[in-house]
Scaffold this motif. Structure first.
Motif, mmCIF file in Angstrom:
data_model
loop_
_atom_site.group_PDB
_atom_site.id
_atom_site.type_symbol
_atom_site.label_atom_id
_atom_site.label_comp_id
_atom_site.label_asym_id
_atom_site.label_seq_id
_atom_site.Cartn_x
_atom_site.Cartn_y
_atom_site.Cartn_z
ATOM 1 N N GLN A 91 44.987 43.244 41.095
ATOM 2 C CA GLN A 91 44.111 43.953 42.191
ATOM 3 C C GLN A 91 42.873 44.428 41.726
ATOM 4 N N ASP A 92 41.767 44.300 42.447
ATOM 5 C CA ASP A 92 40.442 44.724 42.075
ATOM 6 C C ASP A 92 40.547 46.293 41.888
ATOM 7 N N GLY A 93 40.025 46.626 40.659
ATOM 8 C CA GLY A 93 39.852 48.282 40.335
ATOM 9 C C GLY A 93 41.094 48.764 39.797
ATOM 10 N N TYR A 94 42.268 48.023 39.654
ATOM 11 C CA TYR A 94 43.424 48.474 38.774
ATOM 12 C C TYR A 94 43.531 48.265 37.646
ATOM 13 N N SER A 95 43.662 49.223 36.616
ATOM 14 C CA SER A 95 43.611 49.368 35.422
ATOM 15 C C SER A 95 44.512 50.235 34.823
ATOM 16 N N THR A 96 45.340 49.786 33.739
ATOM 17 C CA THR A 96 46.048 50.771 32.728
ATOM 18 C C THR A 96 45.386 51.315 31.485
ATOM 19 N N GLY A 97 44.258 50.581 31.419
ATOM 20 C CA GLY A 97 43.337 50.719 30.094
ATOM 21 C C GLY A 97 42.261 51.499 30.673
ATOM 22 N N LYS A 98 41.176 51.250 29.774
ATOM 23 C CA LYS A 98 39.723 52.040 29.815
ATOM 24 C C LYS A 98 38.982 50.985 30.609
ATOM 25 N N SER A 99 39.256 49.994 31.309
ATOM 26 C CA SER A 99 38.339 49.052 31.701
ATOM 27 C C SER A 99 38.013 49.405 33.191
ATOM 28 N N LEU A 100 37.072 48.420 33.920
ATOM 29 C CA LEU A 100 36.800 48.635 35.252
ATOM 30 C C LEU A 100 38.161 48.089 36.198
ATOM 31 N N GLY A 101 39.079 47.223 35.741
ATOM 32 C CA GLY A 101 40.064 46.830 36.345
ATOM 33 C C GLY A 101 39.600 45.758 37.120
ATOM 34 N N LEU A 102 38.460 44.927 36.600
ATOM 35 C CA LEU A 102 38.028 43.800 37.251
ATOM 36 C C LEU A 102 38.310 42.524 36.440
ATOM 37 N N GLY A 103 38.782 42.313 35.543
ATOM 38 C CA GLY A 103 38.884 41.432 34.355
ATOM 39 C C GLY A 103 39.732 40.532 34.965
ATOM 40 N N LEU A 104 40.983 40.384 35.283
ATOM 41 C CA LEU A 104 41.854 39.612 35.736
ATOM 42 C C LEU A 104 41.518 39.215 37.112
ATOM 43 N N PRO A 105 41.375 40.029 37.902
ATOM 44 C CA PRO A 105 41.014 39.488 39.312
ATOM 45 C C PRO A 105 39.793 38.874 39.322
ATOM 46 N N GLY A 106 38.965 39.216 38.567
ATOM 47 C CA GLY A 106 37.435 38.544 38.359
ATOM 48 C C GLY A 106 37.432 37.435 37.926
ATOM 49 N N ALA A 107 38.286 37.295 36.901
ATOM 50 C CA ALA A 107 38.347 35.938 36.107
ATOM 51 C C ALA A 107 38.913 34.813 37.168
ATOM 52 N N LYS A 108 39.975 35.176 37.996
ATOM 53 C CA LYS A 108 40.596 34.299 39.086
ATOM 54 C C LYS A 108 39.404 33.915 39.914
ATOM 55 N N ARG A 109 38.584 34.781 40.470
ATOM 56 C CA ARG A 109 37.364 34.396 41.194
ATOM 57 C C ARG A 109 36.271 33.507 40.581
ATOM 58 N N LEU A 110 36.102 33.492 39.307
ATOM 59 C CA LEU A 110 35.467 32.685 38.822
ATOM 60 C C LEU A 110 35.887 31.241 38.361
ATOM 61 N N MET A 111 37.204 31.063 38.436
ATOM 62 C CA MET A 111 37.817 29.774 38.090
ATOM 63 C C MET A 111 38.377 29.270 39.508
ATOM 64 N N ASP A 112 38.760 27.954 39.270
ATOM 65 C CA ASP A 112 39.121 27.304 40.341
ATOM 66 C C ASP A 112 40.659 27.498 40.442
ATOM 67 N N GLU A 113 41.325 27.533 39.451
ATOM 68 C CA GLU A 113 42.790 27.806 39.411
ATOM 69 C C GLU A 113 43.201 28.822 38.470
ATOM 70 N N PHE A 114 44.042 29.578 38.718
ATOM 71 C CA PHE A 114 44.487 30.674 37.887
ATOM 72 C C PHE A 114 46.064 30.998 37.764
ATOM 73 N N GLU A 115 46.784 31.082 36.978
ATOM 74 C CA GLU A 115 48.297 31.216 37.101
ATOM 75 C C GLU A 115 48.543 32.380 35.941
ATOM 76 N N ILE A 116 49.218 33.165 36.167
ATOM 77 C CA ILE A 116 49.558 34.273 35.155
ATOM 78 C C ILE A 116 51.208 34.395 35.224
ATOM 79 N N GLU A 117 51.723 34.312 33.871
ATOM 80 C CA GLU A 117 53.155 34.656 33.640
ATOM 81 C C GLU A 117 53.402 35.708 32.678
ATOM 82 N N SER A 118 54.214 36.627 33.143
ATOM 83 C CA SER A 118 54.203 37.768 32.104
ATOM 84 C C SER A 118 55.711 38.281 32.119
ATOM 85 N N GLU A 119 55.999 38.704 31.125
ATOM 86 C CA GLU A 119 57.368 39.286 30.872
ATOM 87 C C GLU A 119 57.462 40.482 29.999
ATOM 88 N N VAL A 120 57.723 41.661 30.635
ATOM 89 C CA VAL A 120 57.586 42.907 29.794
ATOM 90 C C VAL A 120 58.406 42.847 28.505
#
Lengths: 137, 125
Positions: A91-120
């Protein structure tokens, strides 16, 4: 997968290296200057994500062909803490760090395909692609 | 990579010469904020012409820097954002809110001259 290039990521200095490598690899495929900038910026964001949350990881670049189209595939992988709630992280603007929270959603907008897999507790893998626009120039 | 900072009259001009790491950007921010006080500068120009990527960190750092400099009573103008970089910033959702921008160094200097002279007139000096 022809000539995959991987760059170890362990500090913020690697962010610059990674995006330069990405641009170098994408340029001969016929991307426009604007597209090259979008790719480099998206790489910058996902590599920064590794440095900020997982401290170390790896960024891999490769050329993909599917039928008669060509593109670049960027994979960012780490064995960091993982993302508990991917929907929230995208989500735009969500961050648990000190960033703007635009990194991942932003990267997705810049590319054609974007997949994320994550396991805690195990890590995160982001795969993104950009295709060369056939009709571009 | 160090960013040279030139003092020209009331202004400071920082011309970025190559791609910057996060640490380089933070150092530039700190150096500029410190020198504004040291030289009692009225305006600061940061030339980003050579940057081919301005990601969320770079944008946030430049914006924070401009606000810090404003709190010291000086103005900041970012000049030379490349068209591709502008395109990518907008797609990424990045904004340089509250920060002045100009096409190039010349325009940036004209903008500062204009604003600072106007401000002086208001003060009756």
């Amino acid at each position: 997968m022809e000539h995959e290039v991987c760059i170890p990521v362990s500090s913020e200095i690697d962010i610059v290296t990674a995006r330069q490598k990405g641009r170098q690899m994408a340029a001969p495929l016929g991307f426009s200057n604007t597209e090259l900038t979008l790719i480099a910026t998206a790489i910058s964001e996902v590599v920064r994500n590794i440095v900020e949350y997982a401290r170390s990881g790896e960024l891999c670049l490769d050329i993909v062909r599917e039928g008669d189209r060509r593109g670049i595939v960027v994979t960012a992988q780490d064995r960091g803490p993982g993302i508990p709630n991917i929907k929230l992280a995208m989500q735009d603007g969500y961050s648990t760090g000190k960033s703007l929270g635009l990194g991942l959603p932003g990267a997705k907008r810049l590319m054609d395909e974007f997949e994320i897999e994550s396991e805690v507790g195990r890590g995160t893998k982001i795969t993104m692609k950009k295709w060369v626009q056939k009709n571009a120039r | 990579m160090l960013v040279p900072i030139l003092k020209q009259g009331d202004y400071l001009i920082a011309s970025i010469q190559s791609e910057l790491s996060d640490a380089d950007l933070l150092k530039l921010r700190d150096d500029l904020v410190r020198r504004v006080s040291e030289f009692r500068s009225r305006g600061v120009i940061v030339d980003v012409t050579v940057l081919d990527v301005m990601d969320s960190f770079a944008t946030r750092t430049l914006r924070a820097m401009a606000h810090m400099i404003m709190l010291r009573g000086a103005e900041t103008v970012i000049v030379g954002i490349q068209p591709e970089v502008a395109f990518s910033m907008v797609q990424l959702g990045l904004k340089l809110e509250g920060v002045e921008t100009a096409l190039d160094l010349e325009e940036g200097l004209a903008l500062l001259d204009n604003r600072i002279k106007k401000g002086d007139k208001k003060l009756g000096t």
